[in-house]
Design a protein around this motif. Structure first.
Motif, PDB file in Angstrom:
ATOM      1  N   SER A  92       0.562  -0.850  -0.043  1.00 33.91           N
ATOM      2  CA  SER A  92       0.132   0.289   0.089  1.00 33.91           C
ATOM      3  C   SER A  92       0.841   1.223  -0.029  1.00 33.91           C
ATOM      4  O   SER A  92       1.253   1.746   1.072  1.00 33.91           O
ATOM      5  CB  SER A  92      -0.897   0.199   1.286  1.00 33.91           C
ATOM      6  OG  SER A  92      -1.688   1.189   1.111  1.00 33.91           O
ATOM      7  N   ALA A 102      -7.218   3.884  -0.825  1.00 34.36           N
ATOM      8  CA  ALA A 102      -8.057   4.698  -1.869  1.00 34.36           C
ATOM      9  C   ALA A 102      -7.593   5.837  -2.179  1.00 34.36           C
ATOM     10  O   ALA A 102      -7.821   6.382  -3.355  1.00 34.36           O
ATOM     11  CB  ALA A 102      -9.290   4.819  -1.444  1.00 34.36           C
ATOM     12  N   GLN A 105      -5.910   6.154  -5.762  1.00 32.33           N
ATOM     13  CA  GLN A 105      -7.137   6.492  -6.991  1.00 32.33           C
ATOM     14  C   GLN A 105      -7.666   7.677  -6.892  1.00 32.33           C
ATOM     15  O   GLN A 105      -7.790   8.458  -7.871  1.00 32.33           O
ATOM     16  CB  GLN A 105      -8.107   5.207  -6.779  1.00 32.33           C
ATOM     17  CG  GLN A 105      -9.285   5.439  -7.954  1.00 32.33           C
ATOM     18  CD  GLN A 105      -8.606   5.049  -9.316  1.00 32.33           C
ATOM     19  OE1 GLN A 105      -7.812   3.830  -9.660  1.00 32.33           O
ATOM     20  NE2 GLN A 105      -8.780   5.757 -10.361  1.00 32.33           N
ATOM     21  N   THR A 106      -7.975   8.205  -5.898  1.00 31.87           N
ATOM     22  CA  THR A 106      -8.629   9.341  -5.652  1.00 31.87           C
ATOM     23  C   THR A 106      -7.952  10.743  -6.073  1.00 31.87           C
ATOM     24  O   THR A 106      -8.304  11.532  -6.620  1.00 31.87           O
ATOM     25  CB  THR A 106      -9.506   9.766  -4.446  1.00 31.87           C
ATOM     26  OG1 THR A 106      -8.379   9.567  -3.423  1.00 31.87           O
ATOM     27  CG2 THR A 106     -10.666   8.453  -4.183  1.00 31.87           C
ATOM     28  N   LEU A 110      -4.378   6.399  -9.689  1.00 36.81           N
ATOM     29  CA  LEU A 110      -3.532   5.242  -9.755  1.00 36.81           C
ATOM     30  C   LEU A 110      -4.129   3.776  -9.190  1.00 36.81           C
ATOM     31  O   LEU A 110      -4.583   4.029  -8.195  1.00 36.81           O
ATOM     32  CB  LEU A 110      -2.219   5.332  -9.197  1.00 36.81           C
ATOM     33  CG  LEU A 110      -1.272   4.090  -9.284  1.00 36.81           C
ATOM     34  CD1 LEU A 110      -1.069   3.867 -10.543  1.00 36.81           C
ATOM     35  CD2 LEU A 110       0.076   4.334  -8.296  1.00 36.81           C
ATOM     36  N   ASP A 111      -4.515   2.942 -10.071  1.00 34.80           N
ATOM     37  CA  ASP A 111      -5.090   1.615  -9.687  1.00 34.80           C
ATOM     38  C   ASP A 111      -3.735   0.708  -9.139  1.00 34.80           C
ATOM     39  O   ASP A 111      -3.428   0.045 -10.304  1.00 34.80           O
ATOM     40  CB  ASP A 111      -6.037   1.157 -10.786  1.00 34.80           C
ATOM     41  CG  ASP A 111      -6.751  -0.082 -10.144  1.00 34.80           C
ATOM     42  OD1 ASP A 111      -6.546  -0.593  -8.958  1.00 34.80           O
ATOM     43  OD2 ASP A 111      -7.137  -1.030 -11.025  1.00 34.80           O
ATOM     44  N   TRP A 112      -3.486   0.798  -7.988  1.00 33.38           N
ATOM     45  CA  TRP A 112      -2.339   0.052  -7.590  1.00 33.38           C
ATOM     46  C   TRP A 112      -2.470  -1.417  -7.475  1.00 33.38           C
ATOM     47  O   TRP A 112      -3.261  -1.817  -6.669  1.00 33.38           O
ATOM     48  CB  TRP A 112      -1.646   0.489  -6.388  1.00 33.38           C
ATOM     49  CG  TRP A 112      -0.517  -0.146  -5.998  1.00 33.38           C
ATOM     50  CD1 TRP A 112      -0.309  -0.967  -4.730  1.00 33.38           C
ATOM     51  CD2 TRP A 112       0.916  -0.124  -6.661  1.00 33.38           C
ATOM     52  NE1 TRP A 112       0.992  -1.472  -4.681  1.00 33.38           N
ATOM     53  CE2 TRP A 112       1.783  -0.990  -6.010  1.00 33.38           C
ATOM     54  CE3 TRP A 112       1.418   0.560  -7.686  1.00 33.38           C
ATOM     55  CZ2 TRP A 112       3.014  -1.019  -6.224  1.00 33.38           C
ATOM     56  CZ3 TRP A 112       2.627   0.337  -7.868  1.00 33.38           C
ATOM     57  CH2 TRP A 112       3.582  -0.474  -7.227  1.00 33.38           C
ATOM     58  N   GLN A 113      -1.908  -2.261  -8.552  1.00 30.07           N
ATOM     59  CA  GLN A 113      -2.179  -3.709  -8.543  1.00 30.07           C
ATOM     60  C   GLN A 113      -0.608  -4.251  -8.669  1.00 30.07           C
ATOM     61  O   GLN A 113      -0.238  -4.526  -9.559  1.00 30.07           O
ATOM     62  CB  GLN A 113      -2.859  -4.275  -9.567  1.00 30.07           C
ATOM     63  CG  GLN A 113      -4.450  -3.649  -9.507  1.00 30.07           C
ATOM     64  CD  GLN A 113      -5.288  -4.286 -10.507  1.00 30.07           C
ATOM     65  OE1 GLN A 113      -5.145  -5.342 -10.970  1.00 30.07           O
ATOM     66  NE2 GLN A 113      -6.273  -3.631 -10.802  1.00 30.07           N
TER      67      GLN A 113
END
Length: 228
Positions: A92, A102, A105-106, A110-113
Motif C-alpha cells: 500500500s 483508496a 485512486q482518488t 492510480l489503480d495500484w495492483q
C-alpha cells in the motif's frame, strides 16, 4: 568496463531519477526505481541500447520510485527486488502518506495492483549478479525502514553508489514520513556512505550526480557525521 552504461530518466511530478544500468557485451541491463510515467521511456532505452532487462531493483518503496513497476513487469516479465522492511509500502504505497489505499485512486488516478508474484528480497551485504555486473545491496534505513543502496565497481573507472533517497548532492532524504528516522538515517550514512572512497559516484533518487568526497566536505547534513 567500456561496454557498460548508465542512463538516467527523471520522471513524474516528483522528478525522481530512474536508472538503467547495463552491459552492451552481455546485451542485458537492470532498471532501478522506475517512477511515474517510466514504463514507456524505460522501454525506449532498452530498445535503443539493444539490451534486455534482467531485473528491477528498488531502493525503497515510495510511490515516486515504484509507480511504473506493474506495467513494466507486465511487459518485461522480470523479478522485482526490494528489501523486506519496505513490503508494507509495496502492499500500500499510500501508507507513505499516512493515508488509506483508496487515496492513490482518488488523488493520483492510480489503480495500484502490485505484481507480488514477481517480488523478491535481498539482504544487507548481498551481492547480486545481474547483466554481467555485480551489485552489492546495503540496507540503509532511515528514509524508510527498507531503504537500501546498490554499489557496483564495474561501471566506469570509479565505484558507483545508487543511493535512492539516502543522500543527495548537498542534502539527505526526508525522515518526516511514516516510519522515518533521522537518527537511523545518520547511522546508515556513517556505516555505508562515509567508508566509501572519495571518488565513489553517488547517483541519487533526485537531483544531480555527486561524489562521496564532495559530500563528505560540503554537505551540511553529512559534515557533522564525519566528526563523531
Amino acid at each position: 568496463m567500456s561496454d557498460t552504461f548508465i542512463d538516467v530518466l527523471t520522471l513524474g511530478m516528483w522528478q525522481a531519477n530512474c536508472y538503467v544500468i547495463g552491459n552492451l557485451e552481455q546485451r542485458e541491463a537492470v532498471v532501478i526505481d522506475p517512477g511515474q510515467g517510466g514504463d514507456g521511456p524505460v522501454q525506449e532505452i532498452l530498445d535503443e541500447r539493444g539490451v534486455t532487462c534482467q531485473a528491477i531493483l528498488l531502493t525503497h518503496g515510495h510511490l515516486d520510485h515504484l509507480w511504473a513497476v506493474p506495467s513494466l513487469v507486465a511487459d518485461l516479465d522480470v523479478p522485482v527486488r526490494m528489501h523486506a522492511e519496505d513490503r508494507w509500502l509495496w502492499d500500500s504505497p499510500a501508507a507513505a502518506f499516512g493515508a488509506p489505499p483508496a487515496m492513490l485512486q482518488t488523488q493520483f488516478g492510480l489503480d495500484w495492483q502490485p505484481p507480488t508474484e514477481h517480488l523478491e528480497t535481498f539482504g544487507d551485504g548481498q551481492t547480486m549478479a545481474l547483466a554481467g555486473l555485480a551489485f552489492t545491496a546495503h540496507h540503509t534505513p532511515g528514509h524508510t525502514p527498507g531503504s537500501s543502496v546498490f554499489i557496483t565497481d564495474q561501471v566506469g573507472p570509479a565505484p558507483v553508489m545508487v543511493s535512492g533517497d539516502l543522500i543527495f548532492a548537498g542534502s539527505v532524504g526526508r525522515t518526516d514520513f511514516p516510519r522515518g528516522s533521522r537518527d537511523t538515517q545518520d547511522q546508515s550514512i556513517r556505516r555505508v556512505v562515509l567508508p566509501q572512497p572519495d571518488e565513489t559516484r553517488i547517483i541519487s533518487g533526485h537531483g544531480p550526480e555527486t561524489t562521496v568526497g564532495r559530500e563528505r566536505l560540503t554537505n551540511p547534513f553529512v559534515v557533522p557525521l564525519t566528526t563523531h
